[in-house]
Design a protein around this motif. Structure first.
Motif, PDB file in Angstrom:
ATOM      1  N   PRO A 239       6.021 -11.117  -7.890  1.00 11.02           N
ATOM      2  CA  PRO A 239       7.047 -10.245  -8.464  1.00 11.02           C
ATOM      3  C   PRO A 239       7.042  -8.874  -7.779  1.00 11.02           C
ATOM      4  O   PRO A 239       5.984  -8.264  -7.608  1.00 11.02           O
ATOM      5  N   GLN A 240       8.203  -8.437  -7.356  1.00 10.25           N
ATOM      6  CA  GLN A 240       8.372  -7.130  -6.701  1.00 10.25           C
ATOM      7  C   GLN A 240       7.618  -6.990  -5.378  1.00 10.25           C
ATOM      8  O   GLN A 240       7.516  -5.892  -4.842  1.00 10.25           O
ATOM      9  N   GLY A 241       7.043  -8.091  -4.907  1.00  8.15           N
ATOM     10  CA  GLY A 241       6.322  -8.031  -3.637  1.00  8.15           C
ATOM     11  C   GLY A 241       4.915  -7.479  -3.745  1.00  8.15           C
ATOM     12  O   GLY A 241       4.238  -7.248  -2.742  1.00  8.15           O
ATOM     13  N   PHE A 242       4.433  -7.303  -4.997  1.00 11.15           N
ATOM     14  CA  PHE A 242       3.091  -6.753  -5.213  1.00 11.15           C
ATOM     15  C   PHE A 242       1.987  -7.783  -4.988  1.00 11.15           C
ATOM     16  O   PHE A 242       0.814  -7.484  -5.156  1.00 11.15           O
ATOM     17  N   GLY A 243       2.372  -9.009  -4.655  1.00 13.55           N
ATOM     18  CA  GLY A 243       1.402 -10.091  -4.537  1.00 13.55           C
ATOM     19  C   GLY A 243       1.344 -10.850  -5.853  1.00 13.55           C
ATOM     20  O   GLY A 243       1.306 -10.246  -6.913  1.00 13.55           O
ATOM     21  N   GLY A 244       1.374 -12.188  -5.760  1.00  8.58           N
ATOM     22  CA  GLY A 244       1.307 -12.970  -6.986  1.00  8.58           C
ATOM     23  C   GLY A 244       1.804 -14.377  -6.784  1.00  8.58           C
ATOM     24  O   GLY A 244       2.114 -14.792  -5.660  1.00  8.58           O
TER      25      GLY A 244
ATOM     26  N   SER B 105       8.946  -2.621   1.275  1.00  7.35           N
ATOM     27  CA  SER B 105       7.979  -2.052   2.211  1.00  7.35           C
ATOM     28  C   SER B 105       8.598  -1.043   3.176  1.00  7.35           C
ATOM     29  O   SER B 105       9.792  -1.015   3.394  1.00  7.35           O
ATOM     30  N   ARG B 106       7.725  -0.211   3.754  1.00  7.53           N
ATOM     31  CA  ARG B 106       8.129   0.851   4.680  1.00  7.53           C
ATOM     32  C   ARG B 106       7.719   0.500   6.096  1.00  7.53           C
ATOM     33  O   ARG B 106       6.829  -0.315   6.327  1.00  7.53           O
ATOM     34  N   SER B 107       8.340   1.186   7.057  1.00  2.00           N
ATOM     35  CA  SER B 107       8.024   0.943   8.461  1.00  2.00           C
ATOM     36  C   SER B 107       6.698   1.604   8.824  1.00  2.00           C
ATOM     37  O   SER B 107       6.206   2.484   8.114  1.00  2.00           O
ATOM     38  N   GLY B 170      -3.583   5.253   4.552  1.00  2.00           N
ATOM     39  CA  GLY B 170      -3.142   4.063   5.300  1.00  2.00           C
ATOM     40  C   GLY B 170      -3.141   2.788   4.473  1.00  2.00           C
ATOM     41  O   GLY B 170      -2.852   1.714   4.996  1.00  2.00           O
ATOM     42  N   GLY B 171      -3.479   2.873   3.204  1.00  2.00           N
ATOM     43  CA  GLY B 171      -3.477   1.677   2.341  1.00  2.00           C
ATOM     44  C   GLY B 171      -2.069   1.196   2.056  1.00  2.00           C
ATOM     45  O   GLY B 171      -1.123   1.978   2.052  1.00  2.00           O
ATOM     46  N   ASP B 172      -1.938  -0.117   1.857  1.00  2.00           N
ATOM     47  CA  ASP B 172      -0.634  -0.699   1.553  1.00  2.00           C
ATOM     48  C   ASP B 172      -0.800  -1.796   0.506  1.00  2.00           C
ATOM     49  O   ASP B 172      -1.347  -2.856   0.788  1.00  2.00           O
ATOM     50  N   LEU B 173      -0.330  -1.512  -0.702  1.00  2.00           N
ATOM     51  CA  LEU B 173      -0.496  -2.459  -1.809  1.00  2.00           C
ATOM     52  C   LEU B 173       0.232  -3.772  -1.553  1.00  2.00           C
ATOM     53  O   LEU B 173      -0.258  -4.834  -1.916  1.00  2.00           O
ATOM     54  N   TYR B 174       1.415  -3.721  -0.934  1.00  2.00           N
ATOM     55  CA  TYR B 174       2.161  -4.960  -0.659  1.00  2.00           C
ATOM     56  C   TYR B 174       1.336  -5.888   0.238  1.00  2.00           C
ATOM     57  O   TYR B 174       1.218  -7.077  -0.026  1.00  2.00           O
ATOM     58  N   GLU B 175       0.785  -5.306   1.324  1.00  3.24           N
ATOM     59  CA  GLU B 175       0.019  -6.137   2.261  1.00  3.24           C
ATOM     60  C   GLU B 175      -1.219  -6.715   1.590  1.00  3.24           C
ATOM     61  O   GLU B 175      -1.518  -7.896   1.719  1.00  3.24           O
ATOM     62  N   GLU B 176      -1.939  -5.856   0.862  1.00  2.00           N
ATOM     63  CA  GLU B 176      -3.162  -6.306   0.182  1.00  2.00           C
ATOM     64  C   GLU B 176      -2.843  -7.394  -0.843  1.00  2.00           C
ATOM     65  O   GLU B 176      -3.529  -8.403  -0.938  1.00  2.00           O
TER      66      GLU B 176
END
Lengths: 281, 183
Positions: A239-244, B105-107, B170-176
């Motif tokens: 959801p929302q791309g947050f991982g899941g 996400s951002r570039s 430099g952390g990225d929650l989407y990637e993690e």
């Protein structure tokens, strides 16, 4: 001949635009609630809780669930025994959109020209209208307000016949993976396979008008829908791309015969606010 | 989720204190801007002209709200997809913008600029626009009214909820997040 007045068409389009923006269809809401039960990631569950809370609030207050109330995509199935009285169909539909987006306090998101004059038309017209002549004396209107966040993530590929089923699967998965969190997952994935270039994209859009979670009548395509849904949900976008675990709520495929030398595949994504309303006159 | 409060204007120390996955609650003034407004802001910067708003220490929310119904402060107001603002964001971070709220996400250029200028990127829940609007207590168009939903608005918010996606390390929650759940 059965007569249907343009006033009636305008009024119906107006009401459907407002309803679609404020009242998420039950089929989509049910899938969102099921998703919340099985989502494992904390950010995914948080997002789904907020999304469901938002759906309830929008319905209760009659306010748009999303600020992007979309470009009004309108499918009209016109029975060949229908006579449209008192004006022309396109004007009647656009007048309905104008009234709906104004009276419903919906956002006007249409610009006059894509390249040279990106000036807001101020009333969300013109709509994108697809008409189809069908047997009978009824007129069916489907309104799909389409937000740009998910629309921008769509893609078309003219595959070679040799690419076959494997090629189709790879292209759908690649499109969803590259979209990531941008189209506001959990998404509904519309896939159009066959026909020509424009036919495939139209099928993909029409697939989004289907009740969420209903399947293609052909068991082979139904199986493909289920397999793609499972694979998409293994991508981990969530959801929302947050991982899941829940990236998509449903995959809808529409198919059509095609040329001996081609295999067109179009993917059209819809956000979790998978808005669609219809009326039969 | 660790909850942290943010009250703009923000300092470098405020940003350094944020980690990806933190839930922030913002109270105070934030500004809205999206595609068309960003284009104009950056054109002004390129021409060496003054901006209609001082962005030092501020937060920009990527949103184009629906019109307010009678009795409402603002209409539905959820985040728009952020990557469309990527070409402009580094220039605004360079003049002191501290945080951006959007979705998606951002570039790499934007992420590098956040590290360099101590900025961060926050995500609000996309499509939860009616709910988010409840945390907006005041709204006023302060520039480009002719842009309609794309005008720059000054918002007064209370406990506006967002999640830290990119911190200044430099952390990225989407990637993690995706890595964790990919099978």
């Amino acid at each position: 001949m059965r007569e249907i007045s343009v006033e009636k068409i305008t009024r119906t389009v107006r009401d459907l635009c407002i309803e679609a923006a404020c009242d998420l269809p039950q089929d989509v809401e049910n899938l969102l609630r099921q998703a919340k039960e099985r989502e494992e990631s904390q950010f995914g569950r948080y997002s789904l809780e907020k999304i469901i809370e938002n759906v309830e609030l929008a319905r209760q207050d009659t306010v748009p669930m999303c600020q992007d109330t979309g470009l009004a995509v309108i499918f009209v199935e016109i029975g060949q025994d229908v006579y449209i009285a008192g004006g022309n169909l396109v004007d009647a539909i656009n007048e309905g959109v104008r009234q709906g987006y104004t009276d419903g306090y919906l956002r006007k998101s249409v610009v006059e020209d894509p390249v040279f004059n990106r000036k807001n038309t101020g009333d969300n017209t013109p709509a994108v209208i697809h008409t189809e002549i069908v047997p009978g004396d009824k007129l069916k209107i489907m309104v799909l307000p389409k937000g740009a966040g998910s629309e921008n993530m769509g893609a078309l590929k003219m595959l070679k016949p040799a690419d076959g089923l494997k090629g189709v699967k790879e292209f759908v998965l690649k499109t969803v993976a590259e979209a990531g969190g941008n189209p506001c997952p959990p998404i509904v994935v519309g896939v159009g396979i066959g026909g020509t270039m424009e036919k495939a994209t139209l099928l993909a859009k029409k697939a989004l008008a289907r009740k969420a979670g209903e399947h293609h009548p052909d068991p082979k395509y139904k199986e493909l829908e289920l397999e793609l849904l499972e694979k998409i949900n293994k991508l981990g976008i969530g959801p929302q791309g947050f991982g899941g675990r829940v990236t998509a709520l449903a995959v809808h495929i529409e198919s059509y015969p095609t040329h001996i030398a081609t295999l067109p595949v179009a993917v059209n994504l819809n956000c979790h606010a998978a808005r669609h309303k219809e009326a039969i006159l | 989720m660790t909850k942290k409060r943010l009250t703009p204007p923000l300092t470098d120390a405020d940003i350094e204190n944020l980690e990806i996955g933190d839930q922030v609650l913002i109270t105070g003034t934030i500004y809205t801007a999206r595609d068309a407004a960003h284009k104009r802001l950056v054109e002004l910067l390129d021409e060496g002209k003054e901006l209609p708003v001082d962005l030092k220490g501020q937060i920009i929310y990527y949103v184009g709200p629906t019109p307010a119904k009678p009795g409402q402060v603002i209409g539905s107001a959820g985040p728009t997809t952020s990557y469309r603002m990527d070409p402009y964001a580094p220039k605004l971070l360079a003049i002191g913008l501290k945080a951006m709220i959007g979705k998606g996400s951002r570039s790499q250029e934007v992420k590098d600029a956040m590290k360099k200028y101590k900025g961060c990127y926050l995500a609000a829940v996309g499509g939860a626009a009616a709910l988010i609007a409840k945390s907006i207590k005041k709204a006023e168009v302060i520039a480009y009214p002719e842009l309609g939903p794309e005008a720059i608005r000054k918002l007064e918010v209370e406990d506006f909820p967002a999640i830290v996606v990119n911190d200044c390390k430099g952390g990225d929650l989407y990637e993690e997040g995706v890595k964790k759940y990919q099978k």
